[in-house]
Design a protein around this motif. Structure first.
Motif, PDB file in Angstrom:
ATOM      1  N   GLN A 199      48.364  43.195  37.011  1.00 42.13           N
ATOM      2  CA  GLN A 199      47.704  44.220  36.771  1.00 42.13           C
ATOM      3  C   GLN A 199      46.118  44.258  36.857  1.00 42.13           C
ATOM      4  N   LEU A 200      45.797  43.073  36.502  1.00 42.69           N
ATOM      5  CA  LEU A 200      44.322  42.525  36.805  1.00 42.69           C
ATOM      6  C   LEU A 200      43.937  42.749  38.482  1.00 42.69           C
ATOM      7  N   GLN A 201      44.999  42.533  39.241  1.00 41.84           N
ATOM      8  CA  GLN A 201      44.643  42.584  40.710  1.00 41.84           C
ATOM      9  C   GLN A 201      44.835  44.419  41.201  1.00 41.84           C
ATOM     10  N   THR A 202      45.601  44.876  40.749  1.00 43.22           N
ATOM     11  CA  THR A 202      45.802  46.056  40.970  1.00 43.22           C
ATOM     12  C   THR A 202      44.831  47.210  40.189  1.00 43.22           C
ATOM     13  N   SER A 205      38.962  44.494  25.377  1.00 43.45           N
ATOM     14  CA  SER A 205      39.407  43.736  24.152  1.00 43.45           C
ATOM     15  C   SER A 205      39.824  42.388  24.167  1.00 43.45           C
ATOM     16  N   ARG A 206      39.679  41.824  23.161  1.00 42.30           N
ATOM     17  CA  ARG A 206      39.867  40.265  22.963  1.00 42.30           C
ATOM     18  C   ARG A 206      41.197  39.944  23.589  1.00 42.30           C
ATOM     19  N   GLY A 207      41.167  38.806  24.282  1.00 44.45           N
ATOM     20  CA  GLY A 207      42.533  38.258  25.016  1.00 44.45           C
ATOM     21  C   GLY A 207      42.639  38.938  26.266  1.00 44.45           C
ATOM     22  N   GLU A 208      42.203  39.828  26.701  1.00 44.08           N
ATOM     23  CA  GLU A 208      42.283  40.449  28.123  1.00 44.08           C
ATOM     24  C   GLU A 208      41.648  39.559  29.300  1.00 44.08           C
ATOM     25  N   MET A 209      42.305  39.902  30.313  1.00 43.34           N
ATOM     26  CA  MET A 209      41.827  39.092  31.633  1.00 43.34           C
ATOM     27  C   MET A 209      40.714  39.802  32.207  1.00 43.34           C
ATOM     28  N   VAL A 210      39.434  39.432  32.359  1.00 42.49           N
ATOM     29  CA  VAL A 210      38.556  40.260  32.708  1.00 42.49           C
ATOM     30  C   VAL A 210      38.260  39.945  34.161  1.00 42.49           C
ATOM     31  N   ILE A 211      38.541  38.895  34.953  1.00 43.00           N
ATOM     32  CA  ILE A 211      38.266  38.725  36.182  1.00 43.00           C
ATOM     33  C   ILE A 211      38.567  37.355  36.597  1.00 43.00           C
ATOM     34  N   ILE A 231      42.082  30.426  38.294  1.00 42.17           N
ATOM     35  CA  ILE A 231      41.272  30.289  37.370  1.00 42.17           C
ATOM     36  C   ILE A 231      40.890  31.779  36.780  1.00 42.17           C
ATOM     37  N   VAL A 232      41.084  32.218  35.709  1.00 42.74           N
ATOM     38  CA  VAL A 232      40.994  33.489  35.113  1.00 42.74           C
ATOM     39  C   VAL A 232      39.920  33.379  33.936  1.00 42.74           C
ATOM     40  N   ILE A 233      39.081  34.208  34.035  1.00 42.51           N
ATOM     41  CA  ILE A 233      38.263  34.564  32.632  1.00 42.51           C
ATOM     42  C   ILE A 233      38.843  35.609  31.939  1.00 42.51           C
ATOM     43  N   TYR A 234      39.048  34.984  30.692  1.00 40.54           N
ATOM     44  CA  TYR A 234      39.577  35.932  29.550  1.00 40.54           C
ATOM     45  C   TYR A 234      38.497  36.060  28.392  1.00 40.54           C
TER      46      TYR A 234
END
Length: 260
Positions: free
Chosen positions: A115-118, A142-148, A219-222
């Protein structure tokens, strides 16, 4: 005036009266050692014993002991095997449940990453009061979501060490080298995305995590907390402590003063 009676001249007890309390020759029970008081004697002055049947002791003493059931060694071994088999079945069920949970968690992680990619978060870069350029949220996160995802060239640690020296000679520095593990490093110095522009903060609103997607580490920023529209995205670089200090300009109340 205290009246002390002479017990030596006390009248003999009435036949119908309860048995007298045991007399101590020395005048103190503590000096005469241990002695057993029968149930009948206790019932003469202790109410709860008086309520019980005076034949309780004799009944218990004359009870016929029940014969103990003796099992053979073969039966003991069979019972032990049955218990072990039952425990193994329970362990198999627990492992199956844990495996299903692990597969569910992995599937959910893959779904969120896809979902983060699309549907990428709406972010923009602009001048930052912390350092040069920074990354800002153009939507509420929102808290806990993947940002980038932190994207770059995946290289071996030995290559990263050589590049770090070259970048330092060129004045670029090593801020864009992000270690995945002991063997791999992501180099976003010349190949990367907006994730390379995220500034450090000692009190960040995001955190970086290493996740595995289809056997590949990412590596994902949350988001550590709810991020409002227009707020700058930050995370803690966690640079190793070194003698040559790099000043920190994050400006937060919890600022440590240095990045390393």
């Amino acid at each position: 005036m205290l009246n002390i009676q002479d017990t030596s001249r006390a009248p003999s007890p009435v036949p119908d009266a309860p048995a007298p309390i045991r007399k101590h020759i020395t005048g103190s029970a503590r000096t005469e050692g241990y002695y057993k008081i029968s149930h009948a004697e206790k019932s003469a002055y202790v109410a709860q014993y008086a309520l019980r049947s005076t034949n309780a002791e004799s009944t218990v003493a004359h009870e016929t002991p029940q014969p103990q059931h003796v099992t053979s060694s073969r039966s003991n071994r069979a019972n032990a095997r049955r218990r072990a088999q039952g425990l193994e079945e329970i362990n198999q069920v627990q492992r199956a449940v844990a495996l299903s949970k692990g597969e569910t968690a992995a599937a959910e992680l893959n779904l969120k990453f896809n979902q983060l990619q699309t549907r990428k978060k709406h972010l923009r870069f602009a001048r930052s009061p912390i350092h040069d350029w920074g990354l800002y949220a153009m939507e509420r996160i929102s808290r806990g979501e993947m940002v980038i995802e932190y994207v770059g060239e995946v290289i071996r640690a030995q290559v990263a060490d050589k590049r770090e020296k070259v970048y330092e000679r060129q004045g670029i520095g090593s801020s864009y080298l992000f270690r995945i593990d002991e063997d791999l490093v992501v180099d976003a110095t010349k190949k990367g995305n907006l994730g390379r522009l995220i500034n450090h903060s000692c009190d960040p609103n995001c955190t970086a995590k290493i996740i595995t997607i289809n056997g590949e580490k990412k590596i994902v920023i949350y988001a550590k907390q709810d991020i409002e529209l227009g707020e700058e995205i930050t995370y803690d670089y966690h640079f190793p402590i070194e003698q040559d200090k790099i000043p920190c300009l994050c400006g937060s109340a919890k600022c440590r003063g240095y990045l390393n």
